[in-house]
Design an enzyme around this catalytic site. Structure first.
Site, PDB file in Angstrom:
ATOM      1  N   TYR A  53     -40.019   8.882 -13.050  1.00 18.73           N
ATOM      2  CA  TYR A  53     -40.806   8.589 -11.849  1.00 18.73           C
ATOM      3  C   TYR A  53     -42.293   8.539 -12.194  1.00 18.73           C
ATOM      4  O   TYR A  53     -42.896   9.535 -12.573  1.00 18.73           O
ATOM      5  CB  TYR A  53     -40.537   9.621 -10.749  1.00 18.73           C
ATOM      6  CG  TYR A  53     -39.080   9.739 -10.332  1.00 18.73           C
ATOM      7  CD1 TYR A  53     -38.154   8.733 -10.635  1.00 18.73           C
ATOM      8  CD2 TYR A  53     -38.621  10.841  -9.634  1.00 18.73           C
ATOM      9  CE1 TYR A  53     -36.824   8.836 -10.260  1.00 18.73           C
ATOM     10  CE2 TYR A  53     -37.282  10.948  -9.243  1.00 18.73           C
ATOM     11  CZ  TYR A  53     -36.389   9.943  -9.581  1.00 18.73           C
ATOM     12  OH  TYR A  53     -35.070  10.056  -9.205  1.00 18.73           O
ATOM     13  N   TYR A 189     -28.492  11.636  -3.238  1.00 16.05           N
ATOM     14  CA  TYR A 189     -29.807  10.980  -3.286  1.00 16.05           C
ATOM     15  C   TYR A 189     -29.860   9.794  -2.333  1.00 16.05           C
ATOM     16  O   TYR A 189     -28.838   9.315  -1.869  1.00 16.05           O
ATOM     17  CB  TYR A 189     -30.228  10.640  -4.719  1.00 16.05           C
ATOM     18  CG  TYR A 189     -29.573   9.487  -5.462  1.00 16.05           C
ATOM     19  CD1 TYR A 189     -29.725   8.155  -5.061  1.00 16.05           C
ATOM     20  CD2 TYR A 189     -28.870   9.725  -6.639  1.00 16.05           C
ATOM     21  CE1 TYR A 189     -29.176   7.102  -5.790  1.00 16.05           C
ATOM     22  CE2 TYR A 189     -28.307   8.687  -7.378  1.00 16.05           C
ATOM     23  CZ  TYR A 189     -28.469   7.372  -6.934  1.00 16.05           C
ATOM     24  OH  TYR A 189     -27.926   6.332  -7.661  1.00 16.05           O
TER      25      TYR A 189
HETATM   26  P1  NAP Z   1     -34.742   8.192   0.685  1.00 17.68           P
HETATM   27  O1  NAP Z   1     -35.107   9.614   0.580  1.00 17.68           O
HETATM   28  O2  NAP Z   1     -33.434   7.823   1.245  1.00 17.68           O
HETATM   29  O3  NAP Z   1     -35.852   7.420   1.550  1.00 17.68           O
HETATM   30  C1  NAP Z   1     -37.231   7.524   1.296  1.00 17.68           C
HETATM   31  C2  NAP Z   1     -37.957   6.565   2.237  1.00 17.68           C
HETATM   32  O4  NAP Z   1     -37.686   6.944   3.595  1.00 17.68           O
HETATM   33  C3  NAP Z   1     -39.466   6.569   2.094  1.00 17.68           C
HETATM   34  O5  NAP Z   1     -39.905   5.252   2.292  1.00 17.68           O
HETATM   35  C4  NAP Z   1     -39.942   7.467   3.232  1.00 17.68           C
HETATM   36  O6  NAP Z   1     -41.212   7.085   3.709  1.00 17.68           O
HETATM   37  C5  NAP Z   1     -38.914   7.191   4.289  1.00 17.68           C
HETATM   38  N1  NAP Z   1     -38.675   8.355   5.172  1.00 17.68           N
HETATM   39  C6  NAP Z   1     -38.658   9.660   4.818  1.00 17.68           C
HETATM   40  N2  NAP Z   1     -38.344  10.432   5.871  1.00 17.68           N
HETATM   41  C7  NAP Z   1     -38.176   9.603   6.921  1.00 17.68           C
HETATM   42  C8  NAP Z   1     -37.843   9.814   8.278  1.00 17.68           C
HETATM   43  N3  NAP Z   1     -37.615  11.034   8.760  1.00 17.68           N
HETATM   44  N4  NAP Z   1     -37.740   8.712   9.086  1.00 17.68           N
HETATM   45  C9  NAP Z   1     -37.959   7.469   8.595  1.00 17.68           C
HETATM   46  N5  NAP Z   1     -38.268   7.217   7.308  1.00 17.68           N
HETATM   47  C10 NAP Z   1     -38.369   8.275   6.479  1.00 17.68           C
HETATM   48  O7  NAP Z   1     -34.876   7.437  -0.713  1.00 17.68           O
HETATM   49  P2  NAP Z   1     -35.074   7.828  -2.234  1.00 17.68           P
HETATM   50  O8  NAP Z   1     -36.495   8.213  -2.497  1.00 17.68           O
HETATM   51  O9  NAP Z   1     -34.487   6.738  -3.032  1.00 17.68           O
HETATM   52  O10 NAP Z   1     -34.105   9.094  -2.460  1.00 17.68           O
HETATM   53  C11 NAP Z   1     -34.520  10.442  -2.337  1.00 17.68           C
HETATM   54  C12 NAP Z   1     -34.726  11.076  -3.694  1.00 17.68           C
HETATM   55  O11 NAP Z   1     -33.516  11.092  -4.434  1.00 17.68           O
HETATM   56  C13 NAP Z   1     -35.687  10.314  -4.615  1.00 17.68           C
HETATM   57  O12 NAP Z   1     -37.031  10.432  -4.221  1.00 17.68           O
HETATM   58  C14 NAP Z   1     -35.336  10.918  -5.942  1.00 17.68           C
HETATM   59  O13 NAP Z   1     -35.932  12.202  -6.080  1.00 17.68           O
HETATM   60  C15 NAP Z   1     -33.815  10.997  -5.820  1.00 17.68           C
HETATM   61  N6  NAP Z   1     -33.125   9.804  -6.381  1.00 17.68           N
HETATM   62  C16 NAP Z   1     -32.373   9.967  -7.503  1.00 17.68           C
HETATM   63  C17 NAP Z   1     -31.730   8.870  -8.071  1.00 17.68           C
HETATM   64  C18 NAP Z   1     -30.903   9.061  -9.314  1.00 17.68           C
HETATM   65  O14 NAP Z   1     -30.542   8.067  -9.964  1.00 17.68           O
HETATM   66  N7  NAP Z   1     -30.557  10.291  -9.660  1.00 17.68           N
HETATM   67  C19 NAP Z   1     -31.845   7.598  -7.480  1.00 17.68           C
HETATM   68  C20 NAP Z   1     -32.576   7.474  -6.319  1.00 17.68           C
HETATM   69  C21 NAP Z   1     -33.209   8.587  -5.777  1.00 17.68           C
HETATM   70  P3  NAP Z   1     -42.583   7.904   3.380  1.00 17.68           P
HETATM   71  O15 NAP Z   1     -42.521   8.272   1.932  1.00 17.68           O
HETATM   72  O16 NAP Z   1     -43.643   6.938   3.717  1.00 17.68           O
HETATM   73  O17 NAP Z   1     -42.610   9.135   4.254  1.00 17.68           O
END
Ligand code: NAP
Length: 276
Positions: A53, A189
Site C-alpha cells: 500500500y 476485506y
Molecule cells: P472498503 O473498505 O470496502 O471500501 C472503502 C471505500 O468505502 C472508501 O472509498 C471509503 O471512502 C468508503 N467508505 C468507508 N466507509 C464508508 C461508509 N460508512 N459509507 C460509505 N462509504 C464508505 O474497501 P477496501 O479498502 O478495498 O477494503 C478494506 C481494507 O481491506 C483495505 O483498505 C485493505 O486494508 C484490505 N484489503 C486487503 C486485500 C487483500 O488482498 N488482502 C484486498 C483489498 C483490501 P473514504 O476513504 O473516503 O472514507
C-alpha cells in the site's frame, strides 16, 4: 464487541480499519492519520496495512497514527509474494517494522500466492515468530485447496484474509466452514465493496433506511453477522469512520438477513475464490 480467539492463543478484534490507498499522496496524509486516530479513539482496535500500500507509504501513515498508543492496536501487515521466501521474508518484515516504528507485528500475512512454495513461506513465518518479530502469521487470498496444501503448518496459520461482502459471498460456501472447523478466524476485506455499487443497491438501501442506519453500516454489520469473521472497512472521511465504528452495535435481525439473502443470494456451489 468481544474479539475472536486465534489458534495460537490471544484475540483478534472483530472490527478494524483498512489502509489500502493511504500513503499515496503527501497532501492526504494528515487526513489519513487523523482518520486512523479517530477510529482508535472509537474502539476500532485493529489496523490492516501492507508493504504494497503506497509502496510503504501506508505503513508510514500508520506509524504516525499509532505513535504513543501501540498497546491499544492489533497491527497487521502483509508481504508481497515475491518477498515471501526464506531469505526475503525476514528482510521484508524488518522493513515493515522499521516503517511502522514498532518492534513486533501482531499478525503478518502472505498477501497472495506467488511462486515461492507455501511450505517455504510457512517455515519463514515460523522463524519470524520465534525471533519475536511477529506474534501470529497467516495468509490472504488463499482458497481451500491452497490452505490444505499448507499441511501441518495450517495448524499455526492464524487467519485467511479474503474478499467477502454482500456482493461477493463465495467464501461462505466452503472457505468459512473450513476455517471455522479449525478455529481460524477469517478476515473480510472490502466489506463495503470499496464504496461502489454495493452501497447504492436498492435492497441494501431499503434495509438500512428501515433501521435508520446507512448502507455502509448495514454492509459492515452483515460481515460481522458471519461467525468467525473480522471486518476491516477502510475510511478516511471522519463521518465514515464514525459510522463504521457504530456498525459494531448493529445486530441484524432474521428478517433483515432474509431480505439481504433475497437480494444477494448465498452461494449454492463452489466457485474459485474471488480476489481484487
Ligand atoms: P472498503 O473498505 O470496502 O471500501 C472503502 C471505500 O468505502 C472508501 O472509498 C471509503 O471512502 C468508503 N467508505 C468507508 N466507509 C464508508 C461508509 N460508512 N459509507 C460509505 N462509504 C464508505 O474497501 P477496501 O479498502 O478495498 O477494503 C478494506 C481494507 O481491506 C483495505 O483498505 C485493505 O486494508 C484490505 N484489503 C486487503 C486485500 C487483500 O488482498 N488482502 C484486498 C483489498 C483490501 P473514504 O476513504 O473516503 O472514507
Amino acid at each position: 464487541m468481544t474479539g475472536l480467539r486465534l489458534p495460537g492463543g490471544g484475540e483478534i478484534p472483530r472490527l478494524g480499519m483498512g489502509t489500502w490507498r493511504m500513503g499515496e499522496r503527501a497532501r492526504d496524509r494528515a487526513a489519513e492519520v487523523a482518520a486512523l486516530r479517530l477510529g482508535l479513539d472509537l474502539g476500532l482496535g485493529l489496523i490492516d496495512t501492507a508493504e504494497m500500500y503506497g509502496e510503504g507509504g501506508a505503513e508510514e501513515v500508520v506509524a504516525e497514527a499509532i505513535r504513543g498508543r501501540r498497546e491499544s492496536v492489533f497491527l497487521v501487515s502483509k508481504a508481497y509474494p515475491h518477498n515471501a521466501s526464506r531469505r526475503g521474508l525476514p528482510q521484508a518484515c524488518a522493513r515493515s517494522l522499521r516503517r511502522l516504528g514498532v518492534e513486533c507485528l501482531d499478525l503478518y500475512l502472505l498477501h497472495w500466492r506467488g511462486s515461492v512454495p507455501l511450505a517455504e513461506t510457512a517455515e519463514a513465518m515460523e522463524r519470524l515468530r520465534e525471533a519475536g518479530m511477529i506474534r501470529h502469521w497467516g495468509v490472504s487470498n488463499l482458497d481451500v485447496a491452497d490452505l490444505e496444501e499448507l499441511g501441518p503448518a495450517l495448524a499455526h496459520c492464524a487467519t485467511d484474509q479474503v474478499l467477502l461482502n454482500l456482493a461477493h459471498r463465495g467464501a461462505e460456501y466452503d472457505l468459512l466452514p473450513f476455517c471455522a472447523a479449525r478455529g481460524m478466524p477469517v478476515m473480510a476485506y472490502s466489506p463495503l465493496g470499496q464504496g461502489g455499487a454495493l452501497l447504492r443497491h436498492p435492497a441494501l438501501k431499503a434495509v438500512a433506511a428501515a433501521r435508520g442506519a446507512t448502507p455502509g453500516q448495514m454492509a459492515i454489520a452483515w460481515t460481522l453477522s458471519r461467525p468467525g469473521v473480522v471486518s476491516i472497512p477502510k475510511a478516511v472521511d471522519p463521518g465514515h469512520v464514525r459510522q463504521n465504528a457504530a456498525a459494531a452495535e448493529i445486530i441484524l435481525s432474521p428478517e433483515e438477513l432474509a431480505a439481504l439473502d433475497a437480494a444477494f443470494p448465498p452461494p449454492r456451489r463452489k466457485r474459485p475464490l474471488a480476489m481484487l
